[in-house]
Design an enzyme around this catalytic site. Structure first.
Site, PDB file in Angstrom:
ATOM      1  N   LYS A 107      37.514  -2.922  -1.547  1.00 44.37           N
ATOM      2  CA  LYS A 107      36.050  -3.019  -1.505  1.00 44.37           C
ATOM      3  C   LYS A 107      35.681  -4.278  -0.745  1.00 44.37           C
ATOM      4  O   LYS A 107      36.467  -5.232  -0.693  1.00 44.37           O
ATOM      5  CB  LYS A 107      35.467  -3.094  -2.919  1.00 44.37           C
TER       6      LYS A 107
HETATM    7  P1  NAD Z   1      21.726   2.477  -1.725  1.00 46.71           P
HETATM    8  O1  NAD Z   1      21.650   1.104  -1.208  1.00 46.71           O
HETATM    9  O2  NAD Z   1      21.528   3.613  -0.799  1.00 46.71           O
HETATM   10  O3  NAD Z   1      20.658   2.644  -2.919  1.00 46.71           O
HETATM   11  C1  NAD Z   1      20.652   1.771  -4.008  1.00 46.71           C
HETATM   12  C2  NAD Z   1      19.451   2.078  -4.882  1.00 46.71           C
HETATM   13  O4  NAD Z   1      19.543   1.258  -6.050  1.00 46.71           O
HETATM   14  C3  NAD Z   1      18.121   1.776  -4.228  1.00 46.71           C
HETATM   15  O5  NAD Z   1      17.156   2.729  -4.645  1.00 46.71           O
HETATM   16  C4  NAD Z   1      17.761   0.400  -4.818  1.00 46.71           C
HETATM   17  O6  NAD Z   1      16.376   0.171  -4.871  1.00 46.71           O
HETATM   18  C5  NAD Z   1      18.322   0.544  -6.221  1.00 46.71           C
HETATM   19  N1  NAD Z   1      18.593  -0.757  -6.837  1.00 46.71           N
HETATM   20  C6  NAD Z   1      19.211  -1.827  -6.278  1.00 46.71           C
HETATM   21  N2  NAD Z   1      19.243  -2.847  -7.154  1.00 46.71           N
HETATM   22  C7  NAD Z   1      18.643  -2.400  -8.291  1.00 46.71           C
HETATM   23  C8  NAD Z   1      18.352  -2.983  -9.545  1.00 46.71           C
HETATM   24  N3  NAD Z   1      18.672  -4.252  -9.814  1.00 46.71           N
HETATM   25  N4  NAD Z   1      17.722  -2.224 -10.467  1.00 46.71           N
HETATM   26  C9  NAD Z   1      17.371  -0.957 -10.222  1.00 46.71           C
HETATM   27  N5  NAD Z   1      17.609  -0.354  -9.038  1.00 46.71           N
HETATM   28  C10 NAD Z   1      18.232  -1.066  -8.087  1.00 46.71           C
HETATM   29  O7  NAD Z   1      23.141   2.562  -2.473  1.00 46.71           O
HETATM   30  P2  NAD Z   1      23.984   3.868  -2.802  1.00 46.71           P
HETATM   31  O8  NAD Z   1      24.929   4.094  -1.696  1.00 46.71           O
HETATM   32  O9  NAD Z   1      23.056   4.933  -3.246  1.00 46.71           O
HETATM   33  O10 NAD Z   1      24.872   3.330  -4.027  1.00 46.71           O
HETATM   34  C11 NAD Z   1      24.390   3.357  -5.365  1.00 46.71           C
HETATM   35  C12 NAD Z   1      25.558   3.218  -6.324  1.00 46.71           C
HETATM   36  O11 NAD Z   1      26.497   4.280  -6.097  1.00 46.71           O
HETATM   37  C13 NAD Z   1      26.377   1.929  -6.210  1.00 46.71           C
HETATM   38  O12 NAD Z   1      26.852   1.577  -7.490  1.00 46.71           O
HETATM   39  C14 NAD Z   1      27.559   2.345  -5.349  1.00 46.71           C
HETATM   40  O13 NAD Z   1      28.688   1.513  -5.556  1.00 46.71           O
HETATM   41  C15 NAD Z   1      27.793   3.742  -5.871  1.00 46.71           C
HETATM   42  N6  NAD Z   1      28.525   4.610  -4.948  1.00 46.71           N
HETATM   43  C16 NAD Z   1      28.052   4.882  -3.714  1.00 46.71           C
HETATM   44  C17 NAD Z   1      28.756   5.738  -2.873  1.00 46.71           C
HETATM   45  C18 NAD Z   1      28.237   6.134  -1.512  1.00 46.71           C
HETATM   46  O14 NAD Z   1      28.828   7.038  -0.894  1.00 46.71           O
HETATM   47  N7  NAD Z   1      27.172   5.557  -1.011  1.00 46.71           N
HETATM   48  C19 NAD Z   1      29.966   6.280  -3.296  1.00 46.71           C
HETATM   49  C20 NAD Z   1      30.428   5.983  -4.575  1.00 46.71           C
HETATM   50  C21 NAD Z   1      29.681   5.148  -5.398  1.00 46.71           C
END
Ligand code: NAD
Length: 412
Positions: free
Chosen positions: A102
């Site tokens: 990561k």
């Molecule tokens: P992203 O940046 O596209 O979206 C993140 C969202 O979370 C946004 O709506 C943001 O406003 C919100 N957010 C951020 N900080 C916050 C807080 N303190 N309180 C409430 N909401 C908050 O990110 P993503 O890619 O959707 O990732 C979200 C989660 O999923 C993360 O934990 C990431 O590790 C996990 N994840 C993502 C992927 C991927 O393919 N993108 C894969 C596996 C896991």
């Protein structure tokens, strides 16, 4: 709570339940490499700013390191170590020939212009150049990053390496070698888990309600797919605010709004609710899809009023809250299974890049669907037969695979 404490607590539970070699326990407790670099970028106003960048490579017994890059103001080394550890577990669970890694940069991405983000992304790729590679370490998008950022990073990598090879990053746009279906893959996997869980329980999901925290890539794609099943989104939260709607949100409109404004702050529909009350909203499914440690301790665990929690985000629930939630009879589909659709399709992207092939979206999503089903069934059956949580079932299935390979290779 430091996120790595959560990793160790979860990890140690497995060794209390099963007899696994103490050497394996010791070996997987530590990442192989912890890389921290400070590098300069020029801001639009002409000044120079030093940025802190991370890449933690947890383990590569099963294949090259693999894991996302996040842009976050709050990032710290132990957070990256935890996320890298979970990637090792996730890849092994899904039978993907990758290890875990990561990375990230300590910035608030919303405070930078497009041209600054381009320089930041290219700078990261350049300073990490010697540590990454298509057979060494393959980054992808995560919190605060997207396909555009992967395209910029790929560009910098190709220029520095004088190569056209694009398989070093996944999650790229279709124009730059990305895979069809990658954008929605994580949400697709989350929804597959919900469907498979409902099938096991003989539950009709149509008309059932849910709330989702985070409406970025994972949260919004999950919501769109759930709406296609007839499920109703009655609560949404992000870093700016929490809103609820009894009749349900139009998640298509909400996604459009978030693409344009990056948050729900000015979304004109719904009723404001306190951050503290969000997870106590009565609904059928709760989906944390934003960040880690958002449901922590006894008080938070007791608040939940639902049948199922699906961890779309990584590490949203601590062990104390988890115990209470499970004791209340609420089931949890853990992150290492629920959000693994992203890395599965990243693997498909890597394969397509290496073979110079282009698969259709139908092909990609059908392969993902079948892999999610196989893995979900394995985990679910193990958890029922052995009367353990789905998280513990995931851990044990995953660690046993890694341990077996270590033993056969006589790694130490
Ligand atoms: P992203 O940046 O596209 O979206 C993140 C969202 O979370 C946004 O709506 C943001 O406003 C919100 N957010 C951020 N900080 C916050 C807080 N303190 N309180 C409430 N909401 C908050 O990110 P993503 O890619 O959707 O990732 C979200 C989660 O999923 C993360 O934990 C990431 O590790 C996990 N994840 C993502 C992927 C991927 O393919 N993108 C894969 C596996 C896991």
């Amino acid at each position: 709570m430091n996120l790595y404490d959560l990793v160790i607590l979860q990890y140690n539970q497995i060794f209390d339940l099963y007899k696994i070699d103490e050497d394996i326990k010791e070996y997987l407790t530590f990442p192989k490499n912890e890389i921290m670099v400070n590098y300069p970028i020029r801001l639009d106003n002409g000044s120079v700013k030093m940025l802190k960048a991370y890449r933690v490579q947890h383990n590569n017994v099963l294949g090259p390191f693999k894991g996302g890059i996040r842009f976050s103001q709050d990032i710290y080394l132990d957070e990256v170590k935890s996320l890298a550890f979970w990637m090792t577990i996730k890849c092994s669970l899904q039978n993907i020939p990758f290890g875990g890694a990561k990375g990230g940069i300590k910035i608030n991405p919303y405070e930078y212009s497009i041209s600054e983000l381009e320089r930041i992304s290219k700078g990261y790729s350049e300073v990490m150049y010697k540590y990454i590679g298509e057979n060494r370490d393959i980054p992808a998008p995560d919190l605060g990053t997207n396909s555009q950022i992967m395209d910029w990073m790929t560009d910098a990598y190709q220029k520095k390496g004088r190569t056209h090879n694009c398989s070093v990053f996944t999650g790229k746009s279709i124009h730059c070698g990305g895979s069809k279906g990658r954008e929605e893959a994580t949400g697709f996997g989350v929804v597959e888990c919900i469907k498979l869980w409902a099938r096991k329980k003989n539950i009709d999901l149509c008309g059932k309600t849910y709330i989702v925290q985070g409406f970025g890539n994972v949260g919004s794609n999950t919501a769109i797919l759930l709406s296609q099943l007839g499920m109703i989104c009655i609560g949404v939260a992000d870093h700016t605010r929490c809103i609820k709607s009894e009749e349900g949100f139009n998640v298509y409109k909400l996604q459009q709004h978030c693409k344009e404004y990056k948050n729900i702050e000015k979304y004109p529909y719904g009723e404001n609710i306190n951050k503290e009350d969000f997870f106590s909203l009565k609904c059928y499914v709760i989906i944390p899809a934003a960040k880690e440690l958002v449901i922590v301790g006894e008080e938070d665990g007791n608040k939940l009023n639902c049948e199922l929690v699906v961890e779309a985000a990584n590490g949203p629930i601590d062990t104390e809250a988890e115990t209470i939630i499970l004791n209340k009879g609420i089931e949890i589909i853990p992150d290492i299974l629920a959000n693994s659709g992203g890395v599965v399709v990243s693997y498909y992207e890597w394969l397509q890049n290496k073979r110079c092939e282009y698969w259709t979206k139908k092909e990609v999503l059908e392969k993902l669907e079948s892999r999610m089903e196989d893995t979900f069934n394995l985990v679910y059956e193990k958890s029922k037969i052995e009367k353990i949580s789905m998280r513990n079932a995931c851990y044990i299935l995953s660690i046993q695979k890694i341990a077996e390979k270590i033993k056969r290779r006589k790694l130490f």
